[in-house]
Design an enzyme around this catalytic site. Structure first.
Site, PDB file in Angstrom:
ATOM      1  N   ASP A 135       1.452   0.658  -3.430  1.00  0.00           N
ATOM      2  CA  ASP A 135       1.695   1.772  -2.514  1.00  0.00           C
ATOM      3  C   ASP A 135       2.015   3.013  -3.335  1.00  0.00           C
ATOM      4  O   ASP A 135       2.826   2.959  -4.270  1.00  0.00           O
ATOM      5  CB  ASP A 135       2.852   1.454  -1.571  1.00  0.00           C
ATOM      6  CG  ASP A 135       2.992   2.491  -0.464  1.00  0.00           C
ATOM      7  OD1 ASP A 135       2.226   2.409   0.518  1.00  0.00           O
ATOM      8  OD2 ASP A 135       3.855   3.379  -0.594  1.00  0.00           O
ATOM      9  N   GLU A 178      -2.176   4.976   2.079  1.00  0.00           N
ATOM     10  CA  GLU A 178      -2.013   5.068   0.628  1.00  0.00           C
ATOM     11  C   GLU A 178      -1.738   3.695   0.010  1.00  0.00           C
ATOM     12  O   GLU A 178      -1.197   3.599  -1.089  1.00  0.00           O
ATOM     13  CB  GLU A 178      -0.871   6.031   0.281  1.00  0.00           C
ATOM     14  CG  GLU A 178       0.510   5.589   0.731  1.00  0.00           C
ATOM     15  CD  GLU A 178       0.880   6.024   2.137  1.00  0.00           C
ATOM     16  OE1 GLU A 178       2.080   6.125   2.421  1.00  0.00           O
ATOM     17  OE2 GLU A 178      -0.037   6.266   2.956  1.00  0.00           O
TER      18      GLU A 178
END
Length: 260
Positions: A135, A178
């Protein structure tokens, strides 16, 4: 095998043969086959009318060769061209489905398909397997400060760095927003930790150029999990890696962690 399945297999065999030979050799082969079959059929028919004489038979065979010799190349060239274009379109469509349009790494759908196949293969070959969830740290602030276009640039750069760090047979996919997932076949937990550290370091050291001409750096947090059977669709594998990701975030980001 059912008739439908048999016909589909036969069609696939012929299609593969055409692709292997290429367009021009396929047209030549189809034309030669057409002339041969036309000559054989004409010969059989004319043998019934043997009293017409050899001259008539030879003329009939000549016509039987000329007609398919003219028609077959035109018709087969069009059909073969159509087949090749259709195959190209199917390949492009499959690529569109299997690839994330922004980062060009694999899509979530492709990854989920892999996670249905890999457990069986891993158990059959008795090989280890691990999974990473990455992440991008503080990605919202990137979008807020630099805009979504530059946010996309950051995601693309991180995807490129990760892909260049991995082996050719590893699978990296954009899982959403993301977040990226990396599937590591034939990789025990210690080696997965080494890969995670290499990814973390490479991303942290990468310089990302923005549309304004400014350069920034970004970091990722990574959760790691080994495959522990039985886990048919790797649900537990994903869940454990996700817990490791949250642990890395809680511990300060820009690091990797294994769930307790």
């Amino acid at each position: 095998m059912t008739t439908t399945a048999h016909n589909a297999q036969t069609a696939k065999t012929w299609r593969n043969a055409i692709f292997r030979m290429g367009r021009y050799r396929s047209v030549l082969a189809i034309t030669a086959f057409s002339i041969l079959m036309s000559g054989m059929v004409t010969g059989v028919i004319m043998s019934v009318f043997w009293w017409e004489g050899v001259d008539v038979l030879l003329k009939s065979l000549l016509v039987a060769a000329i007609v398919p010799g003219i028609v077959a190349p035109l018709a087969s060239s069009f059909v073969v061209k159509l087949l090749i274009e259709l195959e190209d379109l199917q390949t492009q469509l499959l690529e569109m489905v299997n690839r994330d349009p922004l980062t060009k790494v694999y899509s979530r759908r492709y990854l989920l398909d892999c996670l249905e196949i890999e457990p069986e293969r891993t158990l059959r070959s008795n090989e280890p397997m691990s999974l990473l969830i990455l992440d991008v740290d503080n990605f919202k602030s990137v979008n807020d400060c630099h805009g979504h276009i530059n946010g996309d640039i950051v995601l693309k750069k991180i995807a490129q760095v990760c892909e260049s760090t991995l082996r050719p047979y590893d699978v990296i996919a954009r899982f959403g927003g993301e977040e990226f997932v990396v599937l590591l076949p034939n990789t025990p937990l210690p080696e997965a930790c080494t890969v995670a550290e290499r990814i973390r370091e490479n991303v942290a050291n990468a310089t990302i150029g923005l549309t304004s001409g400014e350069s920034i750096r970004s970091t990722v947090s990574i959760g790691i999990s080994p495959f522990i059977p039985p886990d048919p669709k790797c649900i537990n594998l994903l869940s454990r890696a996700d817990k490791g990701l949250y642990k890395a975030k809680d511990n300060g980001r820009n690091q990797w962690a294994i769930a307790d």
